[in-house]
Scaffold this motif. Sequence first.
Motif, PDB file in Angstrom:
ATOM      1  N   HIS A 106     -68.730  45.682 131.543  1.00 45.30           N
ATOM      2  CA  HIS A 106     -67.960  45.051 130.661  1.00 45.30           C
ATOM      3  C   HIS A 106     -67.917  44.293 130.734  1.00 45.30           C
ATOM      4  O   HIS A 106     -68.031  44.051 132.902  1.00 45.30           O
ATOM      5  CB  HIS A 106     -67.457  45.704 129.416  1.00 45.30           C
ATOM      6  CG  HIS A 106     -65.888  46.087 130.248  1.00 45.30           C
ATOM      7  ND1 HIS A 106     -66.318  47.370 130.959  1.00 45.30           N
ATOM      8  CD2 HIS A 106     -64.664  45.412 130.075  1.00 45.30           C
ATOM      9  CE1 HIS A 106     -64.896  47.617 131.405  1.00 45.30           C
ATOM     10  NE2 HIS A 106     -64.012  46.204 131.176  1.00 45.30           N
ATOM     11  N   SER A 107     -67.238  43.271 130.152  1.00 45.37           N
ATOM     12  CA  SER A 107     -66.901  41.281 131.054  1.00 45.37           C
ATOM     13  C   SER A 107     -65.440  40.862 130.373  1.00 45.37           C
ATOM     14  O   SER A 107     -65.781  41.353 129.265  1.00 45.37           O
ATOM     15  CB  SER A 107     -68.532  40.615 131.140  1.00 45.37           C
ATOM     16  OG  SER A 107     -68.372  41.097 130.574  1.00 45.37           O
ATOM     17  N   TYR A 108     -65.021  40.297 131.302  1.00 45.28           N
ATOM     18  CA  TYR A 108     -64.827  39.213 130.986  1.00 45.28           C
ATOM     19  C   TYR A 108     -65.084  37.529 130.927  1.00 45.28           C
ATOM     20  O   TYR A 108     -64.828  36.951 131.714  1.00 45.28           O
ATOM     21  CB  TYR A 108     -62.662  39.802 130.640  1.00 45.28           C
ATOM     22  CG  TYR A 108     -61.676  38.084 130.801  1.00 45.28           C
ATOM     23  CD1 TYR A 108     -61.676  38.499 129.237  1.00 45.28           C
ATOM     24  CD2 TYR A 108     -61.856  37.315 131.446  1.00 45.28           C
ATOM     25  CE1 TYR A 108     -60.312  37.439 128.682  1.00 45.28           C
ATOM     26  CE2 TYR A 108     -60.298  35.958 131.166  1.00 45.28           C
ATOM     27  CZ  TYR A 108     -59.867  36.667 129.773  1.00 45.28           C
ATOM     28  OH  TYR A 108     -58.765  35.686 129.292  1.00 45.28           O
ATOM     29  N   ASN A 109     -64.546  36.809 129.849  1.00 48.34           N
ATOM     30  CA  ASN A 109     -65.009  35.876 129.693  1.00 48.34           C
ATOM     31  C   ASN A 109     -63.860  34.426 129.828  1.00 48.34           C
ATOM     32  O   ASN A 109     -63.317  34.786 127.923  1.00 48.34           O
ATOM     33  CB  ASN A 109     -65.984  34.933 129.669  1.00 48.34           C
ATOM     34  CG  ASN A 109     -66.595  33.896 129.674  1.00 48.34           C
ATOM     35  OD1 ASN A 109     -66.085  32.934 130.572  1.00 48.34           O
ATOM     36  ND2 ASN A 109     -67.788  33.029 129.505  1.00 48.34           N
ATOM     37  N   GLY A 110     -63.558  34.506 130.112  1.00 46.76           N
ATOM     38  CA  GLY A 110     -61.545  33.641 129.586  1.00 46.76           C
ATOM     39  C   GLY A 110     -60.643  32.771 131.038  1.00 46.76           C
ATOM     40  O   GLY A 110     -61.279  32.921 131.845  1.00 46.76           O
ATOM     41  N   MET A 111     -60.001  32.823 129.948  1.00 49.87           N
ATOM     42  CA  MET A 111     -58.676  31.603 131.596  1.00 49.87           C
ATOM     43  C   MET A 111     -58.234  33.055 132.701  1.00 49.87           C
ATOM     44  O   MET A 111     -58.146  34.368 132.110  1.00 49.87           O
ATOM     45  CB  MET A 111     -57.981  31.086 130.800  1.00 49.87           C
ATOM     46  CG  MET A 111     -57.898  30.267 130.012  1.00 49.87           C
ATOM     47  SD  MET A 111     -59.088  28.611 130.811  1.00 49.87           S
ATOM     48  CE  MET A 111     -58.070  28.388 132.149  1.00 49.87           C
ATOM     49  N   TRP A 112     -57.394  32.482 133.773  1.00 48.29           N
ATOM     50  CA  TRP A 112     -56.858  33.304 134.098  1.00 48.29           C
ATOM     51  C   TRP A 112     -55.935  32.860 135.189  1.00 48.29           C
ATOM     52  O   TRP A 112     -56.033  30.962 135.283  1.00 48.29           O
ATOM     53  CB  TRP A 112     -58.477  33.624 134.975  1.00 48.29           C
ATOM     54  CG  TRP A 112     -58.987  35.172 135.295  1.00 48.29           C
ATOM     55  CD1 TRP A 112     -60.510  33.918 134.635  1.00 48.29           C
ATOM     56  CD2 TRP A 112     -59.255  35.700 135.168  1.00 48.29           C
ATOM     57  NE1 TRP A 112     -60.847  34.868 134.348  1.00 48.29           N
ATOM     58  CE2 TRP A 112     -60.503  36.406 134.567  1.00 48.29           C
ATOM     59  CE3 TRP A 112     -58.423  36.859 135.997  1.00 48.29           C
ATOM     60  CZ2 TRP A 112     -61.031  37.634 135.356  1.00 48.29           C
ATOM     61  CZ3 TRP A 112     -58.816  38.368 135.930  1.00 48.29           C
ATOM     62  CH2 TRP A 112     -60.184  38.434 135.730  1.00 48.29           C
ATOM     63  N   ALA A 113     -54.767  33.154 135.638  1.00 52.02           N
ATOM     64  CA  ALA A 113     -53.673  32.814 136.059  1.00 52.02           C
ATOM     65  C   ALA A 113     -52.801  34.128 137.326  1.00 52.02           C
ATOM     66  O   ALA A 113     -53.474  34.924 136.906  1.00 52.02           O
ATOM     67  CB  ALA A 113     -52.581  32.183 135.271  1.00 52.02           C
ATOM     68  N   ASP A 114     -53.332  33.696 138.128  1.00 52.99           N
ATOM     69  CA  ASP A 114     -52.770  34.028 139.447  1.00 52.99           C
ATOM     70  C   ASP A 114     -53.061  35.084 139.987  1.00 52.99           C
ATOM     71  O   ASP A 114     -53.119  36.747 139.866  1.00 52.99           O
ATOM     72  CB  ASP A 114     -51.606  34.264 139.737  1.00 52.99           C
ATOM     73  CG  ASP A 114     -50.511  32.786 139.382  1.00 52.99           C
ATOM     74  OD1 ASP A 114     -50.780  32.924 140.602  1.00 52.99           O
ATOM     75  OD2 ASP A 114     -49.662  33.022 139.328  1.00 52.99           O
ATOM     76  N   GLY A 115     -55.033  35.507 139.777  1.00 52.89           N
ATOM     77  CA  GLY A 115     -55.839  36.722 139.872  1.00 52.89           C
ATOM     78  C   GLY A 115     -55.532  37.804 138.299  1.00 52.89           C
ATOM     79  O   GLY A 115     -55.974  38.944 138.909  1.00 52.89           O
ATOM     80  N   LYS A 116     -55.411  37.499 137.806  1.00 50.88           N
ATOM     81  CA  LYS A 116     -54.730  38.028 136.069  1.00 50.88           C
ATOM     82  C   LYS A 116     -55.727  37.605 134.825  1.00 50.88           C
ATOM     83  O   LYS A 116     -55.718  36.052 135.055  1.00 50.88           O
ATOM     84  CB  LYS A 116     -53.579  38.180 136.189  1.00 50.88           C
ATOM     85  CG  LYS A 116     -52.686  39.092 137.266  1.00 50.88           C
ATOM     86  CD  LYS A 116     -51.265  39.728 136.342  1.00 50.88           C
ATOM     87  CE  LYS A 116     -50.761  40.735 137.963  1.00 50.88           C
ATOM     88  NZ  LYS A 116     -49.980  40.481 137.300  1.00 50.88           N
TER      89      LYS A 116
END
Length: 176
Positions: free
Chosen positions: A140-150
């Motif tokens: 599975h995968s996540y495509n989107g925004m990240w902040a500080d590694g999360k």
Amino acid sequence: VYKGDWKNDKQHGIGTCVWNWGDVYEGQWEDGKRSGKGTERYPNGIEYSGSWVRGYWKEGTRKKDGTKYTGTWYKNSLRQDILIEYANGDRYFGRIDSRSSYKKQGEGVMIYKNGDTYEGKWKDDQHHGQGRYAWKEDKHSYNGMWADGKMHGKGTMFYADGKRIYGIWENGEQKQ
């Protein structure tokens, strides 16, 4: 102490130099400066091997503690996109901030030893901004925004069975 070729009272050609402080350079010289192909080993464990221009690193690989940094250098600082091969088997190709201990900064791709991948923005060695993380084992995968590694902000989780979850994440947890 220098042993090698000379021209006009300057190191020129092939030679080896050992400095009082422990640096050792073996390679090509031009007009008294390291120029051409060569390798220098430093007392702190760093080794650089590659091309030199007027005494500075140009294109090559810097090694320390099992990690290799390969790319283009300007006055011994990395420039452009580089390849980092970590001692643990992870590999990164992209931008770094060479003034801050080679932290990942800007666009880059990380291929983790376990087969997971991240492609996107980095800040201070952390996933930060738009990016896509793919888990190899779970497919599975996540495509989107990240902040500080999360995962943080709008994004979409894609599962192997075709299921998709659109939502908003905060500190790695789905909130909506």
